[in-house]
Design a protein around this motif. Sequence first.
Motif, short mmCIF file in Angstrom:
data_model
loop_
_atom_site.label_atom_id
_atom_site.label_comp_id
_atom_site.label_asym_id
_atom_site.label_seq_id
_atom_site.Cartn_x
_atom_site.Cartn_y
_atom_site.Cartn_z
N ILE A 1 2.45 -1.61 4.55
CA ILE A 1 1.79 -0.30 4.56
C ILE A 1 2.84 0.78 4.74
O ILE A 1 3.68 0.69 5.58
CB ILE A 1 0.73 -0.20 5.67
CG1 ILE A 1 -0.32 -1.26 5.44
CG2 ILE A 1 0.11 1.17 5.71
CD1 ILE A 1 -1.36 -1.37 6.53
N VAL B 1 0.86 -1.18 0.00
CA VAL B 1 0.00 0.00 0.00
C VAL B 1 0.90 1.23 0.00
O VAL B 1 1.56 1.53 0.99
CB VAL B 1 -0.94 0.02 1.23
CG1 VAL B 1 -1.90 1.20 1.14
CG2 VAL B 1 -1.67 -1.30 1.37
N VAL C 1 0.91 -7.84 4.13
CA VAL C 1 0.54 -6.52 3.61
C VAL C 1 1.54 -5.51 4.14
O VAL C 1 1.76 -5.42 5.35
CB VAL C 1 -0.89 -6.12 4.05
CG1 VAL C 1 -1.22 -4.72 3.55
CG2 VAL C 1 -1.92 -7.14 3.54
N GLY D 1 -5.56 3.21 1.72
CA GLY D 1 -6.16 2.25 2.64
C GLY D 1 -7.48 1.68 2.16
O GLY D 1 -7.74 0.49 2.32
N GLU D 2 -8.30 2.51 1.56
CA GLU D 2 -9.60 2.03 1.08
C GLU D 2 -9.42 0.97 -0.01
O GLU D 2 -10.08 -0.08 0.02
CB GLU D 2 -10.43 3.20 0.55
CG GLU D 2 -11.81 2.78 0.08
CD GLU D 2 -12.64 3.96 -0.40
OE1 GLU D 2 -13.76 3.70 -0.88
OE2 GLU D 2 -12.21 5.13 -0.31
N GLU D 3 -8.54 1.24 -0.93
CA GLU D 3 -8.26 0.26 -2.00
C GLU D 3 -7.65 -1.01 -1.41
O GLU D 3 -7.98 -2.12 -1.84
CB GLU D 3 -7.32 0.87 -3.04
CG GLU D 3 -7.07 -0.03 -4.23
CD GLU D 3 -6.16 0.60 -5.28
OE1 GLU D 3 -5.79 -0.13 -6.22
OE2 GLU D 3 -5.81 1.80 -5.17
N ALA D 4 -6.80 -0.85 -0.41
CA ALA D 4 -6.18 -2.02 0.24
C ALA D 4 -7.22 -2.90 0.92
O ALA D 4 -7.19 -4.13 0.79
CB ALA D 4 -5.14 -1.56 1.26
N VAL D 5 -8.16 -2.28 1.62
CA VAL D 5 -9.21 -3.05 2.30
C VAL D 5 -10.04 -3.81 1.28
O VAL D 5 -10.37 -4.99 1.49
CB VAL D 5 -10.10 -2.11 3.16
CG1 VAL D 5 -11.35 -2.81 3.62
CG2 VAL D 5 -9.31 -1.56 4.34
N ASN D 6 -10.37 -3.18 0.16
CA ASN D 6 -11.14 -3.85 -0.89
C ASN D 6 -10.37 -5.04 -1.47
O ASN D 6 -10.95 -6.10 -1.71
CB ASN D 6 -11.51 -2.87 -2.00
CG ASN D 6 -12.53 -1.85 -1.55
OD1 ASN D 6 -13.34 -2.11 -0.66
ND2 ASN D 6 -12.49 -0.68 -2.15
N LYS D 7 -9.07 -4.88 -1.67
CA LYS D 7 -8.26 -5.98 -2.22
C LYS D 7 -8.12 -7.11 -1.21
O LYS D 7 -8.20 -8.29 -1.58
CB LYS D 7 -6.90 -5.47 -2.66
CG LYS D 7 -6.97 -4.64 -3.92
CD LYS D 7 -5.61 -4.30 -4.46
CE LYS D 7 -5.78 -3.57 -5.77
NZ LYS D 7 -4.73 -3.86 -6.73
N VAL D 8 -7.90 -6.78 0.05
CA VAL D 8 -7.75 -7.81 1.09
C VAL D 8 -9.04 -8.60 1.25
O VAL D 8 -9.01 -9.80 1.55
CB VAL D 8 -7.30 -7.17 2.43
CG1 VAL D 8 -7.42 -8.14 3.58
CG2 VAL D 8 -5.87 -6.66 2.31
N ALA D 9 -10.16 -7.96 1.02
CA ALA D 9 -11.45 -8.66 1.11
C ALA D 9 -11.62 -9.70 0.00
O ALA D 9 -12.35 -10.67 0.17
CB ALA D 9 -12.60 -7.64 1.05
#
Length: 66
Positions: free
Chosen positions: A66, A22, A64, A49-57
């Motif tokens: 950061i 990230v 990861v 962070g928002e894109e990271a959360v979507n990818k981790v989901a």
Amino acid sequence: MDKSIVKNSIDFVTTNVKALVVDDSLIDRSIISDFLSKMEISVDFANDGEEAVNKVAKVNYDIVFI
């Protein structure tokens, strides 16, 4: 220490490893990508962070950054 033991240990640990980095800096991404690619780690990137959360989901990453 026998360098072949260390090399074999690194090969074992990084086999089939998926990483998410990230970072919004293209320079940082390039440096990190080169480093992780040498260890044969599959790398995906997220800008924030928002894109990271979507990818981790969606993907089961082993680590990861950061």
